[in-house]
Every structure is written in C-alpha cells, then in structure tokens.
Design a protein around this motif. Sequence first.
Motif, mmCIF file in Angstrom:
data_model
loop_
_atom_site.group_PDB
_atom_site.id
_atom_site.type_symbol
_atom_site.label_atom_id
_atom_site.label_comp_id
_atom_site.label_asym_id
_atom_site.label_seq_id
_atom_site.Cartn_x
_atom_site.Cartn_y
_atom_site.Cartn_z
ATOM 1 N N LEU A 1 45.153 47.120 30.785
ATOM 2 C CA LEU A 1 43.794 46.956 30.268
ATOM 3 C C LEU A 1 43.749 45.890 29.172
ATOM 4 C CD1 LEU A 1 40.842 47.910 30.235
ATOM 5 C CD2 LEU A 1 41.518 49.676 28.592
ATOM 6 N N MET A 2 44.734 45.942 28.264
ATOM 7 C CA MET A 2 44.778 44.978 27.165
ATOM 8 C C MET A 2 44.926 43.553 27.692
ATOM 9 S SD MET A 2 44.497 46.225 24.065
ATOM 10 C CE MET A 2 45.228 44.894 23.120
ATOM 11 N N ILE A 3 45.851 43.365 28.624
ATOM 12 C CA ILE A 3 46.092 42.021 29.167
ATOM 13 C C ILE A 3 44.887 41.554 29.975
ATOM 14 C CG2 ILE A 3 47.537 40.698 30.775
ATOM 15 C CD1 ILE A 3 49.904 42.359 29.813
ATOM 16 N N ALA A 4 44.266 42.482 30.701
ATOM 17 C CA ALA A 4 43.062 42.132 31.457
ATOM 18 C C ALA A 4 41.950 41.674 30.518
ATOM 19 C CB ALA A 4 42.591 43.316 32.283
ATOM 20 N N LEU A 5 41.798 42.362 29.390
ATOM 21 C CA LEU A 5 40.762 41.992 28.421
ATOM 22 C C LEU A 5 41.049 40.639 27.797
ATOM 23 C CD1 LEU A 5 40.145 45.413 26.616
ATOM 24 C CD2 LEU A 5 38.591 44.217 28.165
ATOM 25 N N VAL A 6 42.322 40.369 27.510
ATOM 26 C CA VAL A 6 42.687 39.067 26.930
ATOM 27 C C VAL A 6 42.405 37.957 27.931
ATOM 28 C CG1 VAL A 6 44.622 37.646 26.165
ATOM 29 C CG2 VAL A 6 44.366 39.951 25.312
ATOM 30 N N GLY A 7 42.785 38.224 29.205
ATOM 31 C CA GLY A 7 42.508 37.216 30.232
ATOM 32 C C GLY A 7 41.025 36.995 30.407
ATOM 33 N N THR A 8 40.263 38.087 30.302
ATOM 34 C CA THR A 8 38.810 38.002 30.415
ATOM 35 C C THR A 8 38.214 37.190 29.275
ATOM 36 O OG1 THR A 8 38.609 40.090 31.580
ATOM 37 C CG2 THR A 8 36.708 39.368 30.381
ATOM 38 N N GLY A 56 31.025 31.582 31.512
ATOM 39 C CA GLY A 56 30.199 32.374 32.407
ATOM 40 C C GLY A 56 30.802 33.724 32.670
ATOM 41 N N THR A 57 30.020 34.593 33.299
ATOM 42 C CA THR A 57 30.504 35.942 33.598
ATOM 43 C C THR A 57 31.055 36.052 35.014
ATOM 44 O OG1 THR A 57 28.285 36.578 34.300
ATOM 45 C CG2 THR A 57 28.875 36.987 32.004
ATOM 46 N N ASN A 58 30.876 34.994 35.853
ATOM 47 C CA ASN A 58 31.356 35.058 37.230
ATOM 48 C C ASN A 58 32.871 35.241 37.284
ATOM 49 O OD1 ASN A 58 28.826 34.827 38.336
ATOM 50 N ND2 ASN A 58 28.920 32.601 38.548
ATOM 51 N N ASN A 59 33.597 34.437 36.485
ATOM 52 C CA ASN A 59 35.055 34.542 36.471
ATOM 53 C C ASN A 59 35.496 35.913 35.981
ATOM 54 O OD1 ASN A 59 35.513 31.917 37.380
ATOM 55 N ND2 ASN A 59 35.265 31.078 35.341
ATOM 56 N N LEU A 60 34.780 36.438 34.993
ATOM 57 C CA LEU A 60 35.077 37.756 34.446
ATOM 58 C C LEU A 60 34.974 38.807 35.543
ATOM 59 C CD1 LEU A 60 33.572 39.178 31.135
ATOM 60 C CD2 LEU A 60 33.486 40.502 33.236
ATOM 61 N N LEU A 61 33.859 38.788 36.270
ATOM 62 C CA LEU A 61 33.633 39.784 37.312
ATOM 63 C C LEU A 61 34.641 39.640 38.445
ATOM 64 C CD1 LEU A 61 29.728 39.695 37.464
ATOM 65 C CD2 LEU A 61 31.160 41.540 36.562
ATOM 66 N N ILE A 62 34.926 38.396 38.822
ATOM 67 C CA ILE A 62 35.886 38.156 39.903
ATOM 68 C C ILE A 62 37.254 38.690 39.527
ATOM 69 C CG2 ILE A 62 37.156 36.339 41.132
ATOM 70 C CD1 ILE A 62 34.524 34.698 41.061
ATOM 71 N N VAL A 84 37.275 42.463 39.633
ATOM 72 C CA VAL A 84 37.269 42.920 41.025
ATOM 73 C C VAL A 84 38.672 42.836 41.617
ATOM 74 C CG1 VAL A 84 36.511 42.328 43.366
ATOM 75 C CG2 VAL A 84 34.841 42.456 41.511
ATOM 76 N N PHE A 85 39.346 41.700 41.393
ATOM 77 C CA PHE A 85 40.701 41.526 41.926
ATOM 78 C C PHE A 85 41.683 42.519 41.299
ATOM 79 C CE2 PHE A 85 39.398 37.229 43.460
ATOM 80 C CZ PHE A 85 39.815 37.397 44.786
ATOM 81 N N GLN A 86 41.513 42.801 39.996
ATOM 82 C CA GLN A 86 42.388 43.772 39.350
ATOM 83 C C GLN A 86 42.123 45.176 39.886
ATOM 84 O OE1 GLN A 86 41.676 42.997 35.205
ATOM 85 N NE2 GLN A 86 42.974 41.170 35.187
ATOM 86 N N GLY A 87 40.849 45.493 40.160
ATOM 87 C CA GLY A 87 40.521 46.770 40.795
ATOM 88 C C GLY A 87 41.141 46.886 42.176
ATOM 89 N N LEU A 88 41.081 45.786 42.944
ATOM 90 C CA LEU A 88 41.704 45.773 44.272
ATOM 91 C C LEU A 88 43.214 45.938 44.176
ATOM 92 C CD1 LEU A 88 39.681 42.880 45.993
ATOM 93 C CD2 LEU A 88 39.564 45.332 46.520
#
Length: 397
Positions: A169-176, A185-191, A194-198
């Motif tokens: 979660l921490m690394i995902a937030l930093v990457g976000t 933009g928020t498109n990259n964030l959402l993408i 989504v990929f991390q959820g997958l």
Amino acid sequence: MNGVALMSFIGTLVLILAGTTLAGHLTARCGIPAVLGQLLIGIVLGPGVLNLIHPSESITQFAEIGVILLMFMAGIESDLQQLKKYLKPALSVAVSGVILPVVVMGATSLLFGYYFQEALFIGVVFSATSVSISVVVLREFKALNGKEGATVLGAAVADDILGVLLLSLMIALVGTNSGTSSHGGTNNLLIQLVFQGLFFAGVVFLVRWIAPGIMYLSNKLLIPTGRTICAMIICLSMAYLAELVGLSGAIGAFFAGIAIGQTSAKKIVDPNIEPISNAVFVPVFFVSIGLSVSFNNFITALPFIFVMTVLAVITKWLGGELGSIWAGFDRRSGRVVGTGMIARGEMALITAQIGFNAHLLERALYVDIIFVIVIATLIAPLMLRLALKGLRNSIDK
C-alpha cells in the motif's frame, strides 16, 4: 562488465563470503542470530569502518536478487495450516502487534520532526517480526510445539502477510503520488490501482490453481531439477509483474513463495533453493545494508535511536501479550508470546531497504533505522529466555 571489473567484483565477492561466513559463525556461537553477524561485517568492511568495500552496481544487483530469494523462502515457509489451527490467538496477536508499532512509532517519529509519509513507513518497518530468532529459543526450552510457540508461529505468518500488504500500500501510494505530480492527471492513478488490484486477484488464482498446475506438470519433466526451475520461474515472474504494476519485486516473490508452499513440491524446492540463496545472494544483501551505514551523525541521532529502540521492544511485547490475553491466555503465557514477537531481523531489514529504494526514507534516517533493528533484535532472545524461565517456574510450582 569488462574483464578487469569482473575480476574486481569476484575478489569483492570472495571477501564478502569469507567475512560473512566467519562473522555468522562467531555470532551463532554467542547465541546471536547469524544474520546480525552478516550485517555487522558489512558495516566493518564498508565505508563506516575499514573502507575495504564500496557500494557498486554489481553488489546492488546481487543484493536485489538476494531480497527476492529471501522473500520467496519466507513465503514458502509461511505455514497457513498452522495459522488455521491457532487462528483466533494468532490473528489477535498479529493485529495488535501490527497496530501498536504503526501508531506509536509513527506518532513518535512525527514528534521527532519527520514528515507523515516517513513516520508512517517507520511504523510499517517495525510492524514486521522475524520468528526465526525466536524459534531457536523456543526450541531450546522445548516450547515450540506448545500453545505459546504455535501462537508465535501462527501470528508471524499473519504478521508477515499484514506487513507485506502495508508495504504494498505504501509503495503504491508513493508511485501514485509521483505519477500525479509528473503527469498531472488521475488517469494514470486509476490505471495503476486497477493493475495492482488485478495483480492481487492474480495472486489468488496463483495460489489456488496456477502454481499447483505448473508444479504438477513439472513432475513430468525429464530433468532432475525440473520442479526447482519451475518454482524459480514462478518466483521471478511474480517479482517482474509486481515491479511492472508499481509494487516491489520482493512482494511478488513473497506471494509466489506462499503459492509454492501450498504444493507438495515445497519439500523439494525449499531445500534446493535455500543453499543457493544463502550461500551467495543473501550474504551480499546483508553486507549491502551494512555498506550504507555511517557513524558520521551517530551521536546526533542517538536520542532518536534510543527512544525508537525502547518503543520497538515495548510495542511488539505489549501488542503480543495483550493480543494473547484477549484470546484467553494467562499473563505468563502472554508474556512468552509477546517477547517472542519482538525480534525484527531480516523482515524489517528487507522492508527498510525496499522503502529506501522507493525513496520513502532518506539515507540518514535509513541508517538510524538499521541501528534500531539490530539493537532490538539483539535484545529479543534475552527477553524471551526470561519469559520462558518464568513460565517454566510457574508450571513447576
């Protein structure tokens, strides 16, 4: 890498392996975990003391493979059946033992002036537990198969999984955050989310169907190392995919290890991979951590190191003791469980290094955290021995 550079690295590798072998032997004879000897030899040989070895790209690459293999083996050795058997006390101990360090040590880091992101990650680092150190003491007192030992092992499995999820979660937030600031933009964030959820959905499929299927097919291969090679393919593939979706490769390797650990191939894969990793890659990883240590600001950082060491011990001890008492243990048994959860060892070191590479920690703070991990891990077996003696004396009476 040209011939001269290759020979230079091989010479460095010889020095690392000789030093870690000797240091590991000496520390093990003193009743101290061998991993701490490997870490200390990195400090001694590195810029902090003798200045014989310096960080390099080759050492970094070997160290990264070492982290992946370490996490893969940690996943293989995570006994989910043990967790099911002592599910209630194990979860109670694990949850309280994760929440207390994250909240208390995170809040204390804020008081020392660190940013919220850094403070939160410090809490995540110290939420980790290394039971390999506690197992040695529990085995010495023949308490490994008792309810206290089984609860410590079960809680460690849940503890590792919770820690890895927090780290993800921490690394995902930093990457976000970095993606948002650079692209706006928020498109990259959402993408990315989504990929991390997958990816995590894929972990479920891997554990239940993909890994068992691949390992079943590996039995048909007409080569003696077929199952080990297939396990390594799964490990490295998961590490690659984790990096691809913005997580750490070590996280992917951990879940690959859990998947392999649930198959019958575990008995063959584990003893085949462990000698390779522990003989070459893992020693380089621990030495690489030691190479980052500097004593330049040690006196200035001493108050932080002292306070955080005390909290590192108390939060895990109280978290484990309270969690086990809530699950129905008496106070002496709860104390054994609590002190059995204090040791941080390799899991905390791996988490700290991943955070450092992900720019969650500045170098100076990273070095201070390494000092705290080492000191707390040295204290842990002493406190567990005292708790076990107290439990034994109460039973004898």
